[in-house]
Design an enzyme around this catalytic site. Structure first.
Site, short mmCIF file in Angstrom:
data_model
loop_
_atom_site.label_atom_id
_atom_site.label_comp_id
_atom_site.label_asym_id
_atom_site.label_seq_id
_atom_site.Cartn_x
_atom_site.Cartn_y
_atom_site.Cartn_z
N ASP A 180 6.06 3.03 -8.13
CA ASP A 180 6.57 1.71 -8.31
C ASP A 180 5.84 1.08 -9.26
O ASP A 180 4.44 0.94 -9.04
CB ASP A 180 6.96 1.06 -7.11
N HIS A 189 10.00 -2.63 0.70
CA HIS A 189 9.48 -2.48 -0.91
C HIS A 189 8.56 -4.02 -0.93
O HIS A 189 9.18 -5.05 -1.08
CB HIS A 189 10.57 -2.56 -1.68
N HIS A 192 14.89 -1.25 -6.08
CA HIS A 192 15.48 -2.38 -6.68
C HIS A 192 16.71 -2.09 -7.73
O HIS A 192 16.31 -2.36 -8.84
CB HIS A 192 14.30 -3.23 -7.18
N ASP A 208 10.89 -6.74 -2.69
CA ASP A 208 10.04 -6.54 -3.94
C ASP A 208 9.12 -7.70 -3.79
O ASP A 208 8.79 -8.11 -4.93
CB ASP A 208 10.62 -6.17 -5.37
N ARG A 215 -1.08 -5.55 -2.25
CA ARG A 215 -2.08 -5.90 -3.52
C ARG A 215 -3.62 -5.51 -2.74
O ARG A 215 -4.46 -5.73 -3.71
CB ARG A 215 -2.16 -7.39 -3.80
N HIS A 246 11.19 3.90 -9.40
CA HIS A 246 11.34 2.46 -9.99
C HIS A 246 12.03 2.97 -11.30
O HIS A 246 11.40 3.58 -12.30
CB HIS A 246 9.93 2.15 -10.41
#
Lengths: 316, 432
Positions: B158, B66, B238, B313, B70, B185
């Site tokens: 997510d 995870h 998460h 994350d 970007r 998520h």
């Protein structure tokens, strides 16, 4: 009233009540006592802060608090400059950090700040050399309000310790209640808060208060009742169905006052919504000290400006 | 990056390989990017290079399932190149990257772009995660089959939850054609509202709008019902609350096809950190830092198997974006270069986890959830290997991060244990 060993003010900033000691709170209140007489003079001005520059930064609407600070500054002969949201560079996209750095470049001595977001005065205080006074940050703290409330209570009751104080209304969105809880607990008063369950933050008891869910339970045997403004702009967010129903459940009326002590005083930080959280008969009635709070606000803020400006250190 | 051609002998280390239940002093011989032999006292072949692993742990390459790389679209925060450099520096040989890029990874062409960047200058394997819904809008399914054919290994929206129960049900059904997990998520946005931190004692004190634990729990509860009905593969990203973990544990015992990951910050910090740090925006992430009770429950889940893996994350943001008031700062912190040291110091050192269990949670566990190679040092498998010191002192320093993101609450932390060398198909991607 005065501590046995007089303490001196050491903090650069006044960000909240949470971090203050009882001695520091007493120092502010006692200092305010000595300033209160100035407001009764024909010439309401002393040269104490001559040559000091104070910036009033209000990023959120305020009439009472801003005017109170401005009057306090003027009575102490400080030079003051006002910024408010409209027309400020923040609206032009400048970040808060850049605003802070630019203000610092003008070398002010004190910065008064109100902002809708918790923690903004703390962020500013870390970045600039000037003393920062929190004039309200979101629902976090409003230390000068709690101090002027304490000053008002002390004037009427002669003490804070042992009093029963009920604070009622929109607890969730109130910075006033949080600062008052810290202050009253530190000074030995007993605090009960009350309001609709939908406006009661979780785990309030952990802040050292009792929680009541009816107005009568909350104000029983109270020495002091503080009513909080219902933030009408939050209606329609499922907090409560109508103003009418709110007033039925939590509006303070003369009839309901019977549960409190005979010498109870009624306070409100303003602005008031008559007929929402408080009936006019109570707001204008014999127990109300609401306008006195406003008067004392100036003395308390003069004391804070004086202590934070460091002039008392310079003259030692 | 091509496999290392030649021989490399990693000798004298403590080999921990949960896939083979191994934890003993062994030598590891790598040939042409693959594990050639794993044995006690392998004689160095004449033409082999050597790596002295005395006092070090030799483990299957770590996998972070995870992360946010970007790219495309937010290269000022991170790129595939800098993100995988950070991975290698943190001991990871593989990462799975989320789809909330710009444009969103909801099509074959974006998936291919990410994989091309990874091939060109990736320092770790990159497993793209495709979007569940087109544009992450939560309205209609993205072309999941096309993305899987291009190399996607899972789907997730997510950053956003799949709010529509019907879309979630269809995703759980459709993803079964490709045998990939649907990663949620888990957050009910109506309960989150304008929340910026965990709803509890500290949000109450600080006057910050809270995100209740129930925001996660109602979504996990709903999804487990849908996972049961569809028999789909459901993975909770998460996971942060005691109650969600209980539900996952119970669902597992009922043979519902569910897995979950937890993030290091939820295992180490609590909501009190927001106050202690003086409103530092590096304590702001989603899900938020939870209560001590939640933290304790997650630690139990690590040990008893309810948790399948640890994932960071990793969410890089530009310093300017984070250097604003708490309420308006973006959610997220970086994690690739802090995770291993944090876990060694805060989980293994105090005895909460054994070293083999930690290695499992960081390699074999995520490999199984994603259904990817790795997480093993079996002979013949790709030589993705992480070598780390189990308890040497280290100070985390954001200034030395390879990641573009410096947004971490752990800067300056003194910890014990750190990565020493990372090998991707036998090629060194981190020099200790």
């Amino acid at each position: 009233m005065t501590p046995e060993t007089p303490i001196r003010w050491r903090r650069k900033d006044l960000l909240g009540i949470a971090e203050l000691s009882p001695a520091e709170i007493e120092l502010i209140l006692d200092t305010a006592e000595s300033f209160s007489e100035i407001g009764e003079r024909a010439i309401k001005k002393v040269p104490t802060l001559r040559g000091k520059t104070v910036l009033n930064l209000f990023f959120e609407a305020s009439t009472r608090t801003r005017s109170s600070f401005e009057i306090a500054e003027k009575r102490l002969s400080a030079d003051n400059i006002n910024f408010s949201t409209s027309g400020s560079s923040l609206e032009k996209g400048e970040t808060l950090v850049d605003t802070a750095l630019n203000l610092q470049a003008m070398a002010p001595d004190l910065v008064i700040i109100r902002h809708a977001h918790p923690g903004v005065p703390h962020m500013l205080a870390k970045r600039i050399k000037a003393g920062v006074i929190n004039a309200g940050d979101g629902a976090h703290e409003h230390p000068t309000q709690a101090l002027l409330d304490a000053f008002t209570i002390r004037r009427h009751k002669g003490r804070l310790a042992g009093l029963k104080v009920a604070i009622l209304g929109d607890i969730e969105h109130s910075r006033v209640v949080r600062s008052n809880i810290h202050l009253l607990n530190k000074m030995g008063a007993k605090v009960t808060i009350g309001g609709p369950r939908t406006l009661m933050p979780v785990e309030m008891e952990a802040m050292g208060v009792e929680v009541a869910y009816t107005l009568e339970d909350a104000i029983r045997d109270a020495d002091v009742i503080m009513m909080l403004r219902v933030q009408l702009e939050r209606l329609g967010r499922m907090a409560f169905p109508s103003v009418k129903e709110y007033f039925q459940l939590f509006g303070l009326t003369t009839a309901r006052l019977a549960a409190a002590r005979d010498d109870v005083i009624i306070m409100h930080p303003g602005p008031m919504n008559r007929g929402t959280e408080i009936a006019s008969e109570v707001a204008d009635g014999p127990y109300s000290v609401i306008l006195e709070q406003v008067t004392h606000g100036v003395s308390v803020r003069m004391a804070i400006l004086y202590l934070l400006s460091g002039v008392h250190e310079e003259t030692v | 990056m091509s496999p290392y051609q030649g021989k490399l002998l990693i000798h004298g280390g403590r080999v921990i390989d949960p896939s083979q239940d191994l934890d003993e002093a062994l030598d590891l011989l790598i040939e042409d990017g693959r594990v050639a032999r794993l044995d006690g006292a392998i004689k160095k072949p004449k033409d082999a290079e050597t790596f002295d692993a005395a006092g070090l742990v030799v483990a299957p390459g770590l996998i972070d399932m995870h992360v946010h790389l970007r790219e495309p679209g937010q290269e000022y925060k991170e790129t595939v190149r800098t993100g995988t450099m950070a991975a290698a520096a943190g001991g990871f040989t593989a990462v799975a990257c989320m789809a909330n890029t710009d444009p969103v990874n909801d099509s074959r062409s974006v998936t291919e772009h990410i994989l091309l960047e990874a091939q060109r200058h990736g320092f770790a394997r990159v497993y793209p995660i495709g979007a569940i819904s087109k544009g992450l809008l939560g309205e209609e399914l993205a072309e999941i089959g096309e993305m899987v054919r291009a190399g996607a290994r899972a789907v997730s929206d997510d950053g956003k939850p799949v709010m529509s129960s019907e879309l979630m049900r269809r995703a759980l059904l459709y993803a079964q054609h490709f045998d990939i997990p649907v990663i949620q998520h888990a957050e009910d946005l109506t309960l989150t509202g304008s929340g910026v931190m965990h709803e509890g004692v500290w949000s109450t004190r600080l006057g910050l709008p809270g995100i209740p634990g129930a925001s996660e729990d109602v979504m996990v509860a709903r999804d487990l019902i849908l996972a049961e009905d569809t028999a789909g593969r459901y993975h909770v990203a998460h996971l942060s609350t005691a109650r969600s973990l209980d539900m996952v544990r119970r669902a597992k015992s009922q043979k519902i096809n569910v897995t979950c990951e937890v993030a290091p910050h939820h295992l180490i910090l609590t909501d009190e950190e927001v106050a202690k740090s003086g409103f530092s925006t590096n304590t702001k992430m989603k899900p938020p830092l939870r209560s001590e009770k939640d933290r304790a429950a997650l630690l139990n889940g690590l040990a008893d198997g309810a948790v399948d893996c640890i994932a960071s994350d990793h969410a890089p943001h530009h310093a300017d974006e984070k250097d604003v008031q708490f309420s308006v700062a973006p959610f997220g912190i970086v994690g690739l270069e802090t995770t291993l040291s944090l876990c060694l110091d805060r989980l293994v050192r105090p005895g909460i986890l054994s070293l083999p269990r930690l290695v499992h949670l960081l390699s074999t566990g995520p490999a199984r959830v994603l259904g990817v190679p790795g997480g093993t040092l079996k002979e013949g498998s790709p030589a993705d290997v992480t070598v780390f010191h189990p308890d040497a002192e280290v100070t985390l320093s954001k200034a030395s991060f390879r990641s573009k993101g410096k947004n971490t609450p752990f800067d300056g932390w003194k910890l014990h244990g750190h990565p020493v060398a990372t090998f991707l198909e036998g090629r060194r991607t981190l020099d200790g």
